[in-house]
Structure formats: C-alpha cells, structure tokens
Write a protein that holds these residues in place. Structure first.
Motif, PDB file in Angstrom:
ATOM      1  N   TRP A   1       6.556  -6.621 -79.358  1.00  0.00           N
ATOM      2  CA  TRP A   1       7.386  -5.425 -79.176  1.00  0.00           C
ATOM      3  C   TRP A   1       8.434  -5.616 -78.077  1.00  0.00           C
ATOM      4  O   TRP A   1       8.064  -5.921 -76.944  1.00  0.00           O
ATOM      5  N   PRO A   2       9.679  -5.375 -78.376  1.00  0.00           N
ATOM      6  CA  PRO A   2      10.685  -5.374 -77.300  1.00  0.00           C
ATOM      7  C   PRO A   2      10.448  -4.187 -76.353  1.00  0.00           C
ATOM      8  O   PRO A   2       9.955  -3.150 -76.789  1.00  0.00           O
ATOM      9  N   GLY A   3      10.779  -4.369 -75.096  1.00  0.00           N
ATOM     10  CA  GLY A   3      10.805  -3.235 -74.166  1.00  0.00           C
ATOM     11  C   GLY A   3       9.624  -3.102 -73.224  1.00  0.00           C
ATOM     12  O   GLY A   3       9.681  -2.328 -72.274  1.00  0.00           O
ATOM     13  N   ILE A   4       8.553  -3.812 -73.489  1.00  0.00           N
ATOM     14  CA  ILE A   4       7.398  -3.781 -72.571  1.00  0.00           C
ATOM     15  C   ILE A   4       6.864  -5.208 -72.408  1.00  0.00           C
ATOM     16  O   ILE A   4       6.920  -5.985 -73.349  1.00  0.00           O
TER      17      ILE A   4
ATOM     18  N   ALA B   1      11.607 -10.013 -78.036  1.00  0.00           N
ATOM     19  CA  ALA B   1      12.028  -9.033 -77.024  1.00  0.00           C
ATOM     20  C   ALA B   1      13.520  -9.137 -76.743  1.00  0.00           C
ATOM     21  O   ALA B   1      14.124  -8.182 -76.263  1.00  0.00           O
TER      22      ALA B   1
ATOM     23  N   MET C   1      12.966  -6.104 -83.192  1.00  0.00           N
ATOM     24  CA  MET C   1      12.114  -4.993 -83.617  1.00  0.00           C
ATOM     25  C   MET C   1      11.843  -5.056 -85.124  1.00  0.00           C
ATOM     26  O   MET C   1      10.722  -4.803 -85.577  1.00  0.00           O
TER      27      MET C   1
ATOM     28  N   GLN D   1      10.215  -8.743 -67.951  1.00  0.00           N
ATOM     29  CA  GLN D   1      10.506  -7.321 -68.140  1.00  0.00           C
ATOM     30  C   GLN D   1       9.688  -6.473 -67.171  1.00  0.00           C
ATOM     31  O   GLN D   1       8.530  -6.793 -66.888  1.00  0.00           O
TER      32      GLN D   1
ATOM     33  N   SER E   1       6.506  -0.765 -67.906  1.00  0.00           N
ATOM     34  CA  SER E   1       6.968   0.585 -68.256  1.00  0.00           C
ATOM     35  C   SER E   1       5.874   1.292 -69.047  1.00  0.00           C
ATOM     36  O   SER E   1       4.792   1.524 -68.504  1.00  0.00           O
ATOM     37  N   ASN E   2       6.111   1.586 -70.310  1.00  0.00           N
ATOM     38  CA  ASN E   2       5.103   2.328 -71.076  1.00  0.00           C
ATOM     39  C   ASN E   2       4.225   1.407 -71.928  1.00  0.00           C
ATOM     40  O   ASN E   2       4.017   1.650 -73.107  1.00  0.00           O
TER      41      ASN E   2
ATOM     42  N   ARG F   1       0.570   0.958 -66.654  1.00  0.00           N
ATOM     43  CA  ARG F   1       1.512   2.049 -66.400  1.00  0.00           C
ATOM     44  C   ARG F   1       1.186   2.708 -65.074  1.00  0.00           C
ATOM     45  O   ARG F   1       0.024   2.802 -64.710  1.00  0.00           O
TER      46      ARG F   1
END
Lengths: 253, 253
Positions: B11-14, B36, B42, B236, B239-240, B244
């Motif tokens: 998953w991109p973003g975490i 990522a 995605m 990275q 984040s969520n 967390r």
C-alpha cells in the motif's frame, strides 16, 4: 538424525496450536512424544515459558509453546515448526523441480493461521489474553459479529480461490496437486471453526460457495492415519483453547 | 536469476508491514521497485487484493500485501518474504555449518511480529479491521492499557533474554554473532513502538532493564545504508498504518 524421535512441547488439556503439529506427525506416522500425555508435561512446558531453558548454548530461547525438540534443535512458532517438519515428513513436494514450494506452502499456512486461528482466538479475547473471557464478553460479542460477517467469509473465499487456481492443479489440495501440511492446517482451522461458530459455518456450507474448502476438510478427515488419530484418545476435545463454543458468540451472520 | 530486481507490492502512503521488507532490501543495497512510489502502485496492489492476479499458473494467489515478486515467483506474508530474501541478501549466516539458522531466525522474526507488530495494530483495531478507529475507541483504550502494562514488557524482556543468551554469542545481535534480518525486524518494531507509545517506551528505557534491545535499535539505525535510507524520502513517516500515535492511547503504564 532424520529418524530421531520428535518431541512436542505444548500445554496439556487443550488441542490449541499444538494440534497443527500433531496432525502433521500423525499423517506421516512419525514417532513423537507429547507433553499433553506425560506426567511431567506441564513442568516441561513451564520450564520453557519461565525461561529456565535459557542457556542451552545452541538455540535462541523460545517464548511460548508449541515448541519442537528434535535432536539438539529447539524450535518454536507453529508455522516455523511445520516448515521444518514438511520435507522431513514428506508433507511438501520433494525434488529439485520446485525449490520455492517451501515458501509457497508457508505463505498459505501463515494466511490460514492469521485469519482462521489467531483471529478466532481474539474473538473471545479481543482485549487481553491475560483476562478471562468473562471480563471481555461485550467486546467479544462485537468482535465475533464482525468475524462471522466479514472476516470468516473472506478467508473461506480466499482458500476456495486457491483451490480453484492453477496452484491446486485440479486436485482437491491447495498446492501442487498433492497433500501438503498446508492442507492439514486448513483442515484443523475449518474443524475448529465448525465447533466454535456452527451457525456461521453451517450457513456457509449451505450457501455452496466454498465447496472445495469443505471437501478438503472431509478428505483430510477420511485419510486413514488422520481418521485413526481422530478416533483415538490422542485427539483431545476442544475446550478452553483457541476454538471455544460460547452460545452467545455463535452468531448467525 | 539471483540478480533480478525485486518488486515490492505494498500500500502506498504508510510504512506498514512493507517496511520490514524495505529495511532488508536497503541494508543489502539491493535493486528493487516499490509500489509506494510508482504512479500505478495502488492499481497494482488492488489487482492482487481483488484477485485479478488469480491465474498466473505458477503461484497460489496472495491474499494481501506485502507481496514480493522476483522473477516468476510471487510470495506473500512478511516473515515468509524475509525468509526467502535472507540468504539472497546475505542477512542470515551462510555456509553449511548452520543448516537450521533459517528456522531459528524465522522463529525470532515471527515472535517479534506477533507481539510487537500485530498486537500493536490490534491496540487501535481490537474489534474490527474494517471499522474506523473512532468506532472502537473505548475498546482500543482498554486493549492499549493491557498492552503497555503486560504485553510490551513481556516481549521486550524476551528479546533482552535472547540477546543475553548464547544465541547472540556475546554480540549486540540476536543470532549467531552477526546482523540478520531478525535484527532489522526488531529495530522496526521498537522504532514503531517508540512512535506509538512514547510514554511506555520511555519508561522502559529509563528503567534500564532492556538496554540490549534499545542498543540494537540504535546500532541498526547507525548502519550506513540504514542511516542513509532513514534520511531519504523513501522512508515514509508513520501515519495511519500499524504504528499510530493517538494521545489517548499513549498511556503511562
């Protein structure tokens, strides 16, 4: 060395995670001892859990059962023990033609244990392993509702998809057209879930969307050595382990 | 074959569970791609998650990221991917002298992921992965209280015990007197937990009972390639994902 007796160290009184190891040993007709059935079994488990086995000079100390001793080797973690046993018990494809079979079967095993063993455990212990079920009943009900509605069908559908994929080679088994220990793991997961959530599992069976998974469960239970094992006193009944029956958690999804 | 590029699908973003794989690839200076950071990342993740990659004819379909592609091989499950990469990236002892190193290091990895990655995830999602944190806040607080009081010290003490055992051979590393991927896993767990539970981790650090584990975290972060990676944009921020920060869960044990 390969013919040395295997020693399974697991909590007496529940099938628990020890059962995944037992099924592999039983299917192969391997010689093994089991702390579930020895007078000093509980002491042996506790000596590991309390860290008295710390300095054997060879192996990292294990944190928790199941633990396998084989010669000088001491291993823990269910999937890890099975991966070690796989080639030794003839429960993965052998030969140099498929050097990555060990990882593929391990991946299937880990996914089954994640979603159909660890998550069911957390259905009756969503807050704390160290608390009684009675102290987390409300949360257990909420988690079980989600499990039977969302998670259980997801994992059942996943394994149905694996059985329909090329991986299965048109057989009733998950990988490579032959029985592997991943099939024994999925059998035990389905078996435990049928005990724990009879309403949800009954509904899935009637819906007919997971025929391959239910047929695999039946096919494993019909194998001569597994059948003899299940009918023996070595097969412990489900009680207060991973797969538990609580009427209030047996929710119709 | 061994020099083919590795492809990480996550998953991109975490950072999430993909981070355990990235750290191994980065420490080894391996060539890899990472969804990522690609435009269609995605979509690639979703094609696997939605089962469109079902019939590649070779591999069982994976259920969820992290997924590793290497040549024709497609593997899932964090510990499984690391076990495949270990010998290829020089992150387990090589040579025929220790044929069981792969299982011992896998056992340590699984135990770290169980108690210091999966359990922290469930601290903010104790009821259902499919629900928002906001819909399970009360239960999250209860679970986090138990985690920082009971579970976190248990796992930290376990790894301190491993570092003090013969397994470590008097080194700063968990197994065999040299860096293995299990050390990178423990680093990431400790790093994530310091972010998620600064009060509890701060207290453990001040107590001085887990000096080996904190020193291992520091030693990994000081390795030249890891240091460069952490300072790069490829690392990275939390984040969520799994680790967390919620002020109300940052409980002083």
């Amino acid at each position: 060395m390969p013919h040395q007796t295997y020693h399974l160290i697991y909590w007496p009184g529940i099938p628990g995670r020890g059962e995944f190891i037992r099924l592999a040993l039983e299917e192969a007709g391997a010689k093994y001892t089991d702390t579930a059935f020895t007078e000093t079994g509980m002491d042996e488990v506790l000596s590991f859990v309390h860290g008295k086995a710390k300095d054997d000079g060879i192996n990292p100390p294990p944190l928790a059962p199941p633990i396998l001793k084989h010669g000088d080797l001491v291993l823990s973690q269910t999937s890890n023990i099975l991966q070690y046993l796989g080639p030794r018990l003839g429960l993965i494809p052998d030969g140099p033609g498929d050097p990555n079979a060990t990882y593929r079967i391990n991946g299937l095993t880990l996914t089954a244990l994640d979603g159909m063993c660890n998550e069911p455990h957390d259905c009756h212990h969503p807050i704390a392993t160290g608390l009684f079920y009675e102290d987390q009943k409300t949360e257990s009900k909420r988690r079980s509702e989600d499990y039977v509605t969302n998670r259980l069908p997801k994992f059942m559908s996943y394994f149905e998809r694996v059985l329909e994929s090329e991986s299965s080679r048109g057989s009733r088994w998950l990988y490579g057209g032959r029985l592997t220990y991943a099939d024994l793991v999925l059998f035990q997961c389905v078996d435990g879930l049928k005990f724990m959530f009879p309403k949800a599992m009954g509904k899935l069976e009637r819906q007919g969307k997971h025929e391959g998974v239910f047929a695999l469960h039946k096919a494993v239970s019909d194998r001569p050595r597994i059948k003899a094992y299940i009918e023996s006193s070595r097969r412990q009944p489900y009680s207060n382990g991973i797969y538990r029956y609580y009427e209030e958690l047996d929710i119709e999804p």
